[in-house]
Design a protein around this motif. Structure first.
Motif, short mmCIF file in Angstrom:
data_model
loop_
_atom_site.label_atom_id
_atom_site.label_comp_id
_atom_site.label_asym_id
_atom_site.label_seq_id
_atom_site.Cartn_x
_atom_site.Cartn_y
_atom_site.Cartn_z
N ILE A 136 21.85 0.80 -6.04
CA ILE A 136 20.93 0.76 -4.89
C ILE A 136 20.09 -0.52 -4.87
N GLU A 137 20.27 -1.36 -5.90
CA GLU A 137 19.45 -2.56 -6.00
C GLU A 137 19.61 -3.44 -4.75
N GLU A 138 20.87 -3.59 -4.32
CA GLU A 138 21.13 -4.44 -3.16
C GLU A 138 20.45 -3.88 -1.91
N ARG A 139 20.50 -2.56 -1.81
CA ARG A 139 19.88 -1.89 -0.66
C ARG A 139 18.37 -2.16 -0.65
N ILE A 140 17.76 -2.13 -1.83
CA ILE A 140 16.32 -2.40 -1.93
C ILE A 140 16.03 -3.84 -1.47
N HIS A 141 16.88 -4.77 -1.93
CA HIS A 141 16.70 -6.17 -1.51
C HIS A 141 16.82 -6.31 0.00
N SER A 142 17.83 -5.60 0.57
CA SER A 142 18.07 -5.76 2.01
C SER A 142 16.91 -5.19 2.83
N ASP A 145 0.83 -1.21 0.00
CA ASP A 145 0.00 0.00 0.00
C ASP A 145 0.86 1.26 0.00
N GLU A 146 0.19 2.39 -0.04
CA GLU A 146 0.87 3.70 -0.07
C GLU A 146 1.83 3.86 1.11
N GLU A 147 1.38 3.34 2.26
CA GLU A 147 2.17 3.53 3.47
C GLU A 147 3.52 2.81 3.35
N GLU A 148 3.47 1.58 2.86
CA GLU A 148 4.68 0.79 2.69
C GLU A 148 5.60 1.48 1.67
N LEU A 149 4.98 2.04 0.63
CA LEU A 149 5.73 2.72 -0.42
C LEU A 149 6.40 3.97 0.14
N ALA A 150 5.65 4.69 1.00
CA ALA A 150 6.21 5.91 1.60
C ALA A 150 7.41 5.56 2.47
N ASP A 151 7.35 4.43 3.18
CA ASP A 151 8.49 3.99 3.99
C ASP A 151 9.71 3.75 3.12
N GLU A 208 13.62 5.76 2.54
CA GLU A 208 14.92 5.06 2.58
C GLU A 208 15.77 5.34 1.34
N LEU A 209 15.14 5.86 0.29
CA LEU A 209 15.85 6.03 -0.98
C LEU A 209 15.85 7.49 -1.43
N PRO A 210 16.66 8.33 -0.76
CA PRO A 210 16.69 9.73 -1.19
C PRO A 210 17.25 9.81 -2.60
N GLY A 211 16.75 10.73 -3.38
CA GLY A 211 17.24 10.85 -4.75
C GLY A 211 16.38 10.10 -5.73
N SER A 212 15.53 9.19 -5.24
CA SER A 212 14.60 8.52 -6.13
C SER A 212 13.31 9.32 -6.15
N VAL A 213 12.64 9.32 -7.29
CA VAL A 213 11.47 10.20 -7.44
C VAL A 213 10.28 9.46 -8.06
N HIS A 214 9.15 10.18 -8.10
CA HIS A 214 7.94 9.71 -8.79
C HIS A 214 7.46 8.35 -8.27
#
Lengths: 309, 131
Positions: free
Chosen positions: A268-274, A233-239, A243-249
């Motif tokens: 940043i792919e690894e960071r997303i996985h972690s 949901d939106e909330e999970e996405l906002a979290d 965590e990912l400054p510099g990413s947009v939209h």
């Protein structure tokens, strides 16, 4: 060390309703630089200043490492060819051959055989006056005549406007071939991203009278990615967004699937996985998308911006 | 001449590296033969839709490796490829292809035994009758 064809230092030009600049730019000799930006961003004004059709209120312009405040010397003018955005009315009553004869008078390196070859390839009518030609035909004549002058500096203001796709392709080949045999410099304004992809070595992005930046074209390759992930949901996405400054939209696409846009995705792919987020798919943004993000203020992170210069 | 190089826009591999790797394998595998005149830097960059800076870098790297040589005023040619290079390239290409196949297997949780069995089957099918 590459020599500069053009250097601008804090160049400012007041227009009736806006200010262009201050512009600081170095355009290297022997390369094709594309000026990209929305209508009214100052591209044509910049080209006009390079021809001294208009002069800046402030700042300095250098041509091949010299400034010419009291007017461009004849030898330099003879080394510059220009295809304006709007054709000059002075040539309206001349036929192709009349106009070519007049132009050849001003350019010592003028190559008539080369002009003939280009006009034939382009199928430009020889006996029609320029004023009676279609926009595309006239544009073809002007491109051919600019090349026939064998310039060291070629300024093109939206050269492909009015050209059909076949003529457009010919123009790309002609410019490529000309660059091959000469060590010329091309500075061209364009709205055509495909033209930038095929021709440009460097891109200068202009917006509202300012230069947002200059990049070697290939340094933008694969820079931004669109990434699709699983998110409830939106909330999970906002979290995740936090965590990912510099990413947009960041946006929910369908229930369970969200997307966002990021630079240097591989890093940043690894960071997303972690973070326990599952990546569904990613794709690299196209050049036009990168330029539009840049215009919106999302500067590219350029690792080696001036590689080769 | 047209050089069959395909750029993958979605790859993390930098542009110059993609072009260099593919051009190297075209030369070493003999698809482009010794003495072939390559396109000019400007022409090649227009074909590949990249900048001349990238193509110049590729030509320079491959020239340093001895695969290309540039004759002033004429252009860039393919030079002689040693037999050692061919053998090394063969090993390299096969290893790389297998490695990415194994990665696919891992990503779908294929077990060690399962993968070996699949590999064995494919090898037997492809090589059957060639002995």
């Amino acid at each position: 060390m590459v020599q500069m064809a053009i250097e601008l230092r804090n160049v400012r030009k007041e227009r009736r309703n806006k200010t262009i600049g201050p512009l600081t730019l170095n355009l290297p000799q022997g390369y094709i630089t594309a000026l990209v930006g929305q209508n009214g961003s100052g591209k044509s004004t910049l080209l006009h200043m390079l021809l001294q059709l208009t002069n800046p209120e402030e700042g300095e312009i250098h041509w091949f490492e010299n400034k010419h405040e009291s007017g461009l010397p004849l030898e330099l003018r003879q080394a510059i060819a220009y295809v304006p955005e709007i054709s000059l009315t002075e040539e309206n009553h001349w036929t192709t051959m009349d106009a070519a004869r007049f132009r050849s008078h001003w350019y010592p390196l003028w190559d008539n055989a080369y002009l003939e070859e280009l006009l034939t390839k382009f199928e430009v009518p020889r006996n029609l006056t320029l004023g009676r030609m279609s926009k595309g035909e006239r544009r073809k004549f002007e491109i051919a005549a600019a090349l026939a002058a064998c310039p060291s500096l070629l300024l093109l203001d939206e050269p492909s406007s009015g050209l059909d796709p076949f003529a457009w392709k010919m123009m790309i080949e002609m410019l490529t071939r000309y660059m091959d045999k000469s060590n010329a410099t091309i500075i061209m304004s364009t709205h055509n991203v495909e033209e930038v992809r095929r021709l440009a070595d460097y891109i200068v992005l202009m917006h509202q009278g300012q230069v947002l930046g200059m990049a070697e074209k290939d340094s933008l390759f694969g820079l931004w990615s669109e990434v699709w992930i699983h998110a409830n949901d939106e909330e999970e996405l906002a979290d995740l967004a936090a965590e990912l400054p510099g990413s947009v939209h960041f946006a929910m696409e369908t229930p369970g699937v969200a997307s966002f846009i990021t630079q240097q995705f591989q890093q940043i792919e690894e960071r997303i996985h972690s973070l326990g987020v599952k990546v569904i798919k990613s794709r690299s943004l196209e050049l036009d998308e990168i330029l539009s993000l840049w215009t919106q203020g999302h500067r590219p992170i350029l690792i080696d911006q001036m590689r080769g210069v | 001449m047209w050089i069959p190089i395909q750029i993958n826009e979605n790859s993390a591999e930098p542009l110059y590296h993609q072009i260099e790797t593919q051009l190297r394998s075209l030369i070493i595998s003999g698809v482009i033969t010794e003495g072939t005149l390559l396109p000019s830097i400007r022409e090649f960059s227009a074909d590949l839709k990249c900048s001349v800076i990238t193509v110049r870098r590729v030509y320079q790297d491959l020239e340093n490796e001895g695969l290309l040589r540039t004759r002033q005023g004429t252009g860039t040619f393919v030079s002689h490829v040693g037999d050692g290079a061919m053998e090394g390239y063969k090993q390299d290409a096969v290893r790389k292809a297998l490695e990415s196949a194994v990665e696919v297997a891992q990503s779908v949780q294929c077990s060690f035994d399962e993968l070996q069995q699949i590999f064995q089957e494919i090898v037997e099918r492809k090589y059957k009758g060639l002995e």
